[in-house]
Design a protein around this motif. Structure first.
Motif, PDB file in Angstrom:
ATOM      1  N   ARG A 186     -10.972 -39.075 130.479  1.00 41.77           N
ATOM      2  CA  ARG A 186     -11.799 -37.682 131.074  1.00 41.77           C
ATOM      3  C   ARG A 186     -11.214 -38.023 132.985  1.00 41.77           C
ATOM      4  O   ARG A 186     -10.632 -36.620 133.171  1.00 41.77           O
ATOM      5  N   GLU A 187     -10.008 -38.898 133.224  1.00 40.48           N
ATOM      6  CA  GLU A 187      -9.564 -38.723 134.038  1.00 40.48           C
ATOM      7  C   GLU A 187      -8.799 -37.168 134.930  1.00 40.48           C
ATOM      8  O   GLU A 187      -8.627 -37.259 135.692  1.00 40.48           O
ATOM      9  N   LYS A 188      -7.672 -37.432 132.865  1.00 40.61           N
ATOM     10  CA  LYS A 188      -7.456 -36.040 133.027  1.00 40.61           C
ATOM     11  C   LYS A 188      -7.346 -34.953 133.645  1.00 40.61           C
ATOM     12  O   LYS A 188      -6.675 -33.783 133.140  1.00 40.61           O
ATOM     13  N   THR A 189      -8.734 -34.349 133.021  1.00 40.38           N
ATOM     14  CA  THR A 189      -9.291 -33.505 132.776  1.00 40.38           C
ATOM     15  C   THR A 189      -9.736 -33.064 134.210  1.00 40.38           C
ATOM     16  O   THR A 189     -10.950 -33.975 134.531  1.00 40.38           O
ATOM     17  N   GLY A 190     -10.098 -31.878 134.382  1.00 40.86           N
ATOM     18  CA  GLY A 190     -10.847 -31.179 135.662  1.00 40.86           C
ATOM     19  C   GLY A 190     -12.189 -30.757 135.398  1.00 40.86           C
ATOM     20  O   GLY A 190     -12.497 -31.197 134.263  1.00 40.86           O
ATOM     21  N   ASP A 191     -12.673 -29.085 135.941  1.00 40.85           N
ATOM     22  CA  ASP A 191     -13.753 -28.667 134.983  1.00 40.85           C
ATOM     23  C   ASP A 191     -13.056 -28.216 133.784  1.00 40.85           C
ATOM     24  O   ASP A 191     -12.241 -27.889 133.563  1.00 40.85           O
ATOM     25  N   ILE A 192     -14.586 -27.719 133.785  1.00 39.47           N
ATOM     26  CA  ILE A 192     -14.409 -26.730 132.114  1.00 39.47           C
ATOM     27  C   ILE A 192     -15.142 -25.445 132.517  1.00 39.47           C
ATOM     28  O   ILE A 192     -16.315 -25.868 132.989  1.00 39.47           O
ATOM     29  N   ILE A 193     -14.837 -24.280 132.816  1.00 40.50           N
ATOM     30  CA  ILE A 193     -15.559 -23.045 132.404  1.00 40.50           C
ATOM     31  C   ILE A 193     -16.293 -22.291 131.130  1.00 40.50           C
ATOM     32  O   ILE A 193     -14.658 -22.109 130.163  1.00 40.50           O
ATOM     33  N   VAL A 194     -17.134 -22.575 130.569  1.00 42.21           N
ATOM     34  CA  VAL A 194     -17.637 -21.631 129.570  1.00 42.21           C
ATOM     35  C   VAL A 194     -17.896 -20.473 129.318  1.00 42.21           C
ATOM     36  O   VAL A 194     -17.944 -20.388 130.610  1.00 42.21           O
ATOM     37  N   LEU A 195     -16.804 -19.516 128.715  1.00 40.56           N
ATOM     38  CA  LEU A 195     -17.405 -18.444 128.787  1.00 40.56           C
ATOM     39  C   LEU A 195     -18.375 -18.279 127.862  1.00 40.56           C
ATOM     40  O   LEU A 195     -17.717 -16.642 127.053  1.00 40.56           O
ATOM     41  N   GLY A 196     -19.025 -18.411 126.945  1.00 46.06           N
ATOM     42  CA  GLY A 196     -20.470 -18.216 126.388  1.00 46.06           C
ATOM     43  C   GLY A 196     -19.048 -17.407 124.551  1.00 46.06           C
ATOM     44  O   GLY A 196     -18.186 -18.493 124.657  1.00 46.06           O
ATOM     45  N   GLU A 197     -19.629 -16.681 124.224  1.00 45.96           N
ATOM     46  CA  GLU A 197     -18.912 -16.433 122.674  1.00 45.96           C
ATOM     47  C   GLU A 197     -17.133 -16.734 122.155  1.00 45.96           C
ATOM     48  O   GLU A 197     -16.892 -16.814 121.712  1.00 45.96           O
ATOM     49  N   ARG A 198     -16.498 -16.267 123.907  1.00 43.24           N
ATOM     50  CA  ARG A 198     -15.339 -15.883 123.801  1.00 43.24           C
ATOM     51  C   ARG A 198     -14.710 -17.922 123.964  1.00 43.24           C
ATOM     52  O   ARG A 198     -13.157 -18.062 124.094  1.00 43.24           O
ATOM     53  N   GLY A 199     -15.172 -18.634 124.052  1.00 42.19           N
ATOM     54  CA  GLY A 199     -14.954 -20.135 124.334  1.00 42.19           C
ATOM     55  C   GLY A 199     -14.919 -20.276 125.362  1.00 42.19           C
ATOM     56  O   GLY A 199     -15.999 -20.148 126.292  1.00 42.19           O
ATOM     57  N   ALA A 200     -13.444 -20.919 126.239  1.00 37.27           N
ATOM     58  CA  ALA A 200     -13.818 -21.766 127.232  1.00 37.27           C
ATOM     59  C   ALA A 200     -12.436 -21.876 128.579  1.00 37.27           C
ATOM     60  O   ALA A 200     -11.353 -21.779 127.346  1.00 37.27           O
ATOM     61  N   GLN A 201     -12.437 -22.061 129.639  1.00 36.18           N
ATOM     62  CA  GLN A 201     -10.982 -22.484 130.291  1.00 36.18           C
ATOM     63  C   GLN A 201     -11.213 -23.842 130.514  1.00 36.18           C
ATOM     64  O   GLN A 201     -12.123 -24.151 131.172  1.00 36.18           O
ATOM     65  N   ALA A 202     -10.258 -24.425 130.547  1.00 36.33           N
ATOM     66  CA  ALA A 202     -10.243 -26.108 130.784  1.00 36.33           C
ATOM     67  C   ALA A 202      -9.051 -26.133 132.249  1.00 36.33           C
ATOM     68  O   ALA A 202      -7.855 -25.765 131.732  1.00 36.33           O
ATOM     69  N   ILE A 203      -9.516 -26.829 133.426  1.00 35.28           N
ATOM     70  CA  ILE A 203      -8.738 -27.334 133.822  1.00 35.28           C
ATOM     71  C   ILE A 203      -7.924 -28.717 133.429  1.00 35.28           C
ATOM     72  O   ILE A 203      -8.320 -29.519 133.463  1.00 35.28           O
ATOM     73  N   VAL A 204      -6.797 -29.301 133.624  1.00 30.87           N
ATOM     74  CA  VAL A 204      -5.594 -30.650 133.233  1.00 30.87           C
ATOM     75  C   VAL A 204      -4.942 -30.589 133.962  1.00 30.87           C
ATOM     76  O   VAL A 204      -4.217 -29.371 135.103  1.00 30.87           O
ATOM     77  N   ILE A 205      -4.087 -32.117 134.061  1.00 28.69           N
ATOM     78  CA  ILE A 205      -2.640 -32.401 134.655  1.00 28.69           C
ATOM     79  C   ILE A 205      -2.240 -31.840 133.740  1.00 28.69           C
ATOM     80  O   ILE A 205      -2.096 -31.066 132.348  1.00 28.69           O
ATOM     81  N   PRO A 206      -0.661 -31.045 134.235  1.00 21.83           N
ATOM     82  CA  PRO A 206       0.019 -30.636 133.843  1.00 21.83           C
ATOM     83  C   PRO A 206       0.902 -31.390 132.429  1.00 21.83           C
ATOM     84  O   PRO A 206       1.292 -30.467 131.132  1.00 21.83           O
TER      85      PRO A 206
END
Length: 259
Positions: free
Chosen positions: A119-139
């Protein structure tokens, strides 16, 4: 070196703070910018409180956008230039057709952790409904997740890095209100802001569900002040705005509730 025992005295997130102290000492020693993993809001607030006393190092926190909950901290010697551009992040698009099998934040996070990352390697996850999501992670995780994150619930997904400018962040819903109270007690202000009875609020405070500036508060009589952020598990947040004293010596308090 830093006064470790003094800094750790009375902290809630001792393991996290100890790790950040180690990283700060590394930054002092090497004259390099050192990055933490992603920290939760309570951990961030406590790190910033603890490190505010120090003059040797400086911190900058960033999670990809201004309201990000989970953020990484860049640590450097006080003499060095430091800004958010030095906090390395990657945004991943997790694209699929979720029209008939809706996925929640928990589903996306579970699928990511199911690949073996922590979990520590991942930031926020933005859920986009029926299209999926965007996730912020370490490079360092971008290529790994692009190769290994292929399904969320029953839905096949394509995971790939995108530009940070493509983040689709919605402004938080908020409600402005004003209350007039006899005191600035936490139970009085929070019950007015969250629209619930004082006795119910006292129960929530007693059970450890209420945080002020991300610090757990278990005393209903604790005093709040302008600028404080009151958070209740699963009920949102409340920001205390301007406080004025009325002619009858009561307190008129501006509040902003974030849903």
């Amino acid at each position: 070196m830093l006064p470790r025992e003094e800094l750790l005295k009375g902290v809630e997130n001792r393991e996290t703070i100890a790790r950040v102290i180690d990283q700060a000492e590394q930054a002092i020693k090497t004259w390099e910018v050192v990055l933490t993993d992603f920290l939760s809001p309570p951990e961030l607030a406590e790190v910033q409180r603890v490190f505010n006393r120090l003059t040797e190092v400086q911190l900058v926190a960033w999670g990809g956008y201004p309201q990000a909950e989970r953020q990484r901290i860049a640590i450097a010697r006080a003499e060095l230039p430091l800004d958010v551009s030095q906090v390395s992040l990657v945004v991943l698009e997790i694209a699929g057709n979720f029209l008939f099998d809706t996925a929640t934040h928990r589903d996306f996070l579970g699928a990511m952790l199911g690949t073996g990352i922590v979990r520590e390697k991942t930031g926020d996850i933005i859920v986009l409904g029926e299209r999926g999501a965007q996730a912020i992670v370490i490079p360092e995780l971008a290529d790994f997740l692009a190769m290994n994150l292929k399904q969320v619930r029953s839905v096949p997904v394509k995971t790939q890095p995108i530009e940070i400018s493509e983040l689709k962040v919605r402004e938080p819903k908020k409600k402005e209100l004003t209350t007039v109270e006899a005191s600035l007690r936490l139970d009085a202000i929070a019950s007015a802001g969250f629209g619930m009875s004082r006795s119910k609020m006292v129960d929530l405070i007693d059970s450890g569900d209420v945080r002020v500036n991300w610090k757990e508060i278990t005393q209903a009589s604790a005093q709040v002040k302008s600028g404080d952020l009151i958070a209740i598990r699963s009920k949102g947040r409340l920001e205390v705005g301007e406080i004025a004293v009325t002619k009858k010596d009561r307190y008129r308090v501006q509040l902003t509730r974030y849903m």
